[in-house]
Design a protein around this motif. Sequence first.
Motif, PDB file in Angstrom:
ATOM      1  N   MET A 142      26.502 -91.610  16.237  1.00  0.00           N
ATOM      2  CA  MET A 142      25.242 -92.347  16.355  1.00  0.00           C
ATOM      3  C   MET A 142      25.154 -93.090  17.685  1.00  0.00           C
ATOM      4  O   MET A 142      24.102 -93.079  18.356  1.00  0.00           O
ATOM      5  CB  MET A 142      25.104 -93.337  15.201  1.00  0.00           C
ATOM      6  CG  MET A 142      24.976 -92.690  13.832  1.00  0.00           C
ATOM      7  SD  MET A 142      23.443 -91.777  13.634  1.00  0.00           S
ATOM      8  CE  MET A 142      22.249 -93.108  13.717  1.00  0.00           C
ATOM      9  N   LEU A 143      26.232 -93.737  18.095  1.00  0.00           N
ATOM     10  CA  LEU A 143      26.223 -94.484  19.353  1.00  0.00           C
ATOM     11  C   LEU A 143      26.105 -93.555  20.557  1.00  0.00           C
ATOM     12  O   LEU A 143      25.471 -93.904  21.564  1.00  0.00           O
ATOM     13  CB  LEU A 143      27.492 -95.340  19.461  1.00  0.00           C
ATOM     14  CG  LEU A 143      27.599 -96.463  18.419  1.00  0.00           C
ATOM     15  CD1 LEU A 143      28.939 -97.171  18.534  1.00  0.00           C
ATOM     16  CD2 LEU A 143      26.444 -97.456  18.584  1.00  0.00           C
ATOM     17  N   LEU A 144      26.699 -92.375  20.438  1.00  0.00           N
ATOM     18  CA  LEU A 144      26.551 -91.381  21.506  1.00  0.00           C
ATOM     19  C   LEU A 144      25.085 -90.988  21.655  1.00  0.00           C
ATOM     20  O   LEU A 144      24.564 -90.877  22.776  1.00  0.00           O
ATOM     21  CB  LEU A 144      27.419 -90.159  21.188  1.00  0.00           C
ATOM     22  CG  LEU A 144      27.330 -88.980  22.177  1.00  0.00           C
ATOM     23  CD1 LEU A 144      27.760 -89.417  23.570  1.00  0.00           C
ATOM     24  CD2 LEU A 144      28.192 -87.813  21.684  1.00  0.00           C
ATOM     25  N   MET A 145      24.422 -90.795  20.527  1.00  0.00           N
ATOM     26  CA  MET A 145      23.003 -90.444  20.572  1.00  0.00           C
ATOM     27  C   MET A 145      22.184 -91.608  21.146  1.00  0.00           C
ATOM     28  O   MET A 145      21.230 -91.383  21.914  1.00  0.00           O
ATOM     29  CB  MET A 145      22.520 -90.087  19.160  1.00  0.00           C
ATOM     30  CG  MET A 145      21.139 -89.461  19.110  1.00  0.00           C
ATOM     31  SD  MET A 145      21.015 -87.914  20.052  1.00  0.00           S
ATOM     32  CE  MET A 145      22.175 -86.870  19.148  1.00  0.00           C
ATOM     33  N   ALA A 146      22.557 -92.825  20.819  1.00  0.00           N
ATOM     34  CA  ALA A 146      21.859 -93.987  21.371  1.00  0.00           C
ATOM     35  C   ALA A 146      22.009 -94.032  22.888  1.00  0.00           C
ATOM     36  O   ALA A 146      21.057 -94.354  23.616  1.00  0.00           O
ATOM     37  CB  ALA A 146      22.404 -95.271  20.744  1.00  0.00           C
ATOM     38  N   ASP A 147      23.201 -93.704  23.393  1.00  0.00           N
ATOM     39  CA  ASP A 147      23.409 -93.651  24.842  1.00  0.00           C
ATOM     40  C   ASP A 147      22.528 -92.575  25.481  1.00  0.00           C
ATOM     41  O   ASP A 147      21.958 -92.798  26.567  1.00  0.00           O
ATOM     42  CB  ASP A 147      24.883 -93.343  25.156  1.00  0.00           C
ATOM     43  CG  ASP A 147      25.801 -94.529  24.891  1.00  0.00           C
ATOM     44  OD1 ASP A 147      25.283 -95.660  24.790  1.00  0.00           O
ATOM     45  OD2 ASP A 147      27.022 -94.316  24.768  1.00  0.00           O
ATOM     46  N   LEU A 148      22.401 -91.433  24.818  1.00  0.00           N
ATOM     47  CA  LEU A 148      21.568 -90.356  25.357  1.00  0.00           C
ATOM     48  C   LEU A 148      20.107 -90.765  25.428  1.00  0.00           C
ATOM     49  O   LEU A 148      19.348 -90.255  26.277  1.00  0.00           O
ATOM     50  CB  LEU A 148      21.730 -89.095  24.499  1.00  0.00           C
ATOM     51  CG  LEU A 148      23.094 -88.406  24.572  1.00  0.00           C
ATOM     52  CD1 LEU A 148      23.176 -87.257  23.568  1.00  0.00           C
ATOM     53  CD2 LEU A 148      23.359 -87.890  25.985  1.00  0.00           C
ATOM     54  N   HIS A 149      19.697 -91.679  24.550  1.00  0.00           N
ATOM     55  CA  HIS A 149      18.320 -92.178  24.569  1.00  0.00           C
ATOM     56  C   HIS A 149      18.188 -93.439  25.433  1.00  0.00           C
ATOM     57  O   HIS A 149      17.138 -94.082  25.418  1.00  0.00           O
ATOM     58  CB  HIS A 149      17.849 -92.469  23.144  1.00  0.00           C
ATOM     59  CG  HIS A 149      17.478 -91.242  22.373  1.00  0.00           C
ATOM     60  ND1 HIS A 149      16.268 -90.609  22.514  1.00  0.00           N
ATOM     61  CD2 HIS A 149      18.181 -90.518  21.460  1.00  0.00           C
ATOM     62  CE1 HIS A 149      16.222 -89.551  21.714  1.00  0.00           C
ATOM     63  NE2 HIS A 149      17.376 -89.474  21.066  1.00  0.00           N
TER      64      HIS A 149
ATOM     65  N   ALA B 185      21.395 -99.555  11.328  1.00  0.00           N
ATOM     66  CA  ALA B 185      20.251 -99.466  10.421  1.00  0.00           C
ATOM     67  C   ALA B 185      20.104 -98.057   9.864  1.00  0.00           C
ATOM     68  O   ALA B 185      19.835 -97.869   8.664  1.00  0.00           O
ATOM     69  CB  ALA B 185      18.978 -99.885  11.155  1.00  0.00           C
ATOM     70  N   LEU B 186      20.283 -97.058  10.715  1.00  0.00           N
ATOM     71  CA  LEU B 186      20.132 -95.673  10.258  1.00  0.00           C
ATOM     72  C   LEU B 186      21.294 -95.250   9.364  1.00  0.00           C
ATOM     73  O   LEU B 186      21.101 -94.529   8.383  1.00  0.00           O
ATOM     74  CB  LEU B 186      20.007 -94.733  11.461  1.00  0.00           C
ATOM     75  CG  LEU B 186      18.663 -94.786  12.185  1.00  0.00           C
ATOM     76  CD1 LEU B 186      18.717 -94.037  13.511  1.00  0.00           C
ATOM     77  CD2 LEU B 186      17.552 -94.206  11.303  1.00  0.00           C
ATOM     78  N   LEU B 187      22.495 -95.698   9.685  1.00  0.00           N
ATOM     79  CA  LEU B 187      23.642 -95.383   8.820  1.00  0.00           C
ATOM     80  C   LEU B 187      23.442 -95.973   7.428  1.00  0.00           C
ATOM     81  O   LEU B 187      23.765 -95.341   6.419  1.00  0.00           O
ATOM     82  CB  LEU B 187      24.934 -95.901   9.447  1.00  0.00           C
ATOM     83  CG  LEU B 187      25.442 -95.117  10.660  1.00  0.00           C
ATOM     84  CD1 LEU B 187      26.528 -95.897  11.392  1.00  0.00           C
ATOM     85  CD2 LEU B 187      25.959 -93.738  10.237  1.00  0.00           C
ATOM     86  N   GLU B 188      22.882 -97.173   7.379  1.00  0.00           N
ATOM     87  CA  GLU B 188      22.609 -97.794   6.081  1.00  0.00           C
ATOM     88  C   GLU B 188      21.502 -97.045   5.355  1.00  0.00           C
ATOM     89  O   GLU B 188      21.597 -96.785   4.151  1.00  0.00           O
ATOM     90  CB  GLU B 188      22.203 -99.255   6.280  1.00  0.00           C
ATOM     91  CG  GLU B 188      21.943 -99.981   4.957  1.00  0.00           C
ATOM     92  CD  GLU B 188      21.603-101.444   5.161  1.00  0.00           C
ATOM     93  OE1 GLU B 188      21.382-102.132   4.137  1.00  0.00           O
ATOM     94  OE2 GLU B 188      21.546-101.906   6.319  1.00  0.00           O
TER      95      GLU B 188
END
Length: 317
Positions: free
Chosen positions: A101-108, A121-124
Amino acid sequence: MNPTHPAIEATGLSKAYGEKVVLDGIGLRVPRGTIFSLLGPNGAGKTTTVQILSTLIRADGGTARVAGHDLAAAPQSVRAAIGVTGQFSAVDNLITGEENMLLMADLHHLDRREGRRVAAALLERFDLTEAARKPASTYSGGMRRRLDIAMTLVGSPEVIFLDEPTTGLDPRARHNMWQIIRELVADGVTVFLTTQYLEEADQLADRIAVLNGGRIVAEGTADELKRLVPGGHVRLRFLDPAELARAAALLDVGLRDDEALTLQVPGDGSVPTLRALLDVLDSHAVDVDSLTVHTPDLDDVFFAVTGRPEHEKVRSR
């Protein structure tokens, strides 16, 4: 994106590889905040359609707008507005769910604090908090699919392409995924779904198109498509063989089963049809114990429209 404009609009999309025709001038219109399902046998061109609309490959001809952006003129704007979950998971099994998830956040290009907030929030939301710090390789198929879609949502896409998202999942995981898809649409996301599970399209889609040999061969709501296929009938059940005999003589149509005490009468199951049938029986005091309505399902539609001889000669990927 203008709320009055469709989420996806395409006209005359075509694609070929040498002499192999993959898409033969298809057109699509998908309203915002709906689920559109593209059905078709293997090789019909479903994945190619998704690849074109998500800017992964270029069409040979035709035009399209996705999330209000012209596919050819503004591909970067299209990419910023969409999410794509393919047939095969984009999850990296060597790292944890949280790290994915954090990798995807970095890509965005989210800053670290915002990235962690969005990821948590998304994991929850997808019931993955407990497993967040475990390697993705330990996840079940359903968990991996949930993580895949959670990663897709990091960029808050307006349109999500789900290319056979439940392939390989067990029935419970598939139903869980259906609920997730419904919740996405309730939040205003538009979902473009390809699937080989006809029940999935029937359960989820607001509109369905059937693709065969690179062409759209049928389109409409599930109910509209089912009405295209003959074979609907009303099954009348009787307690008394004499009543069955009277009904059979009176109606002079249908398939009579003396052992089961049933009479199968052709009909589309609509209220006017049922009312007319019952009025005839009632006017002659024929006593019917019960009735059931049987209409063609999407399996019937699928095999009817994809089995047409004129499409068998069209070569597709």
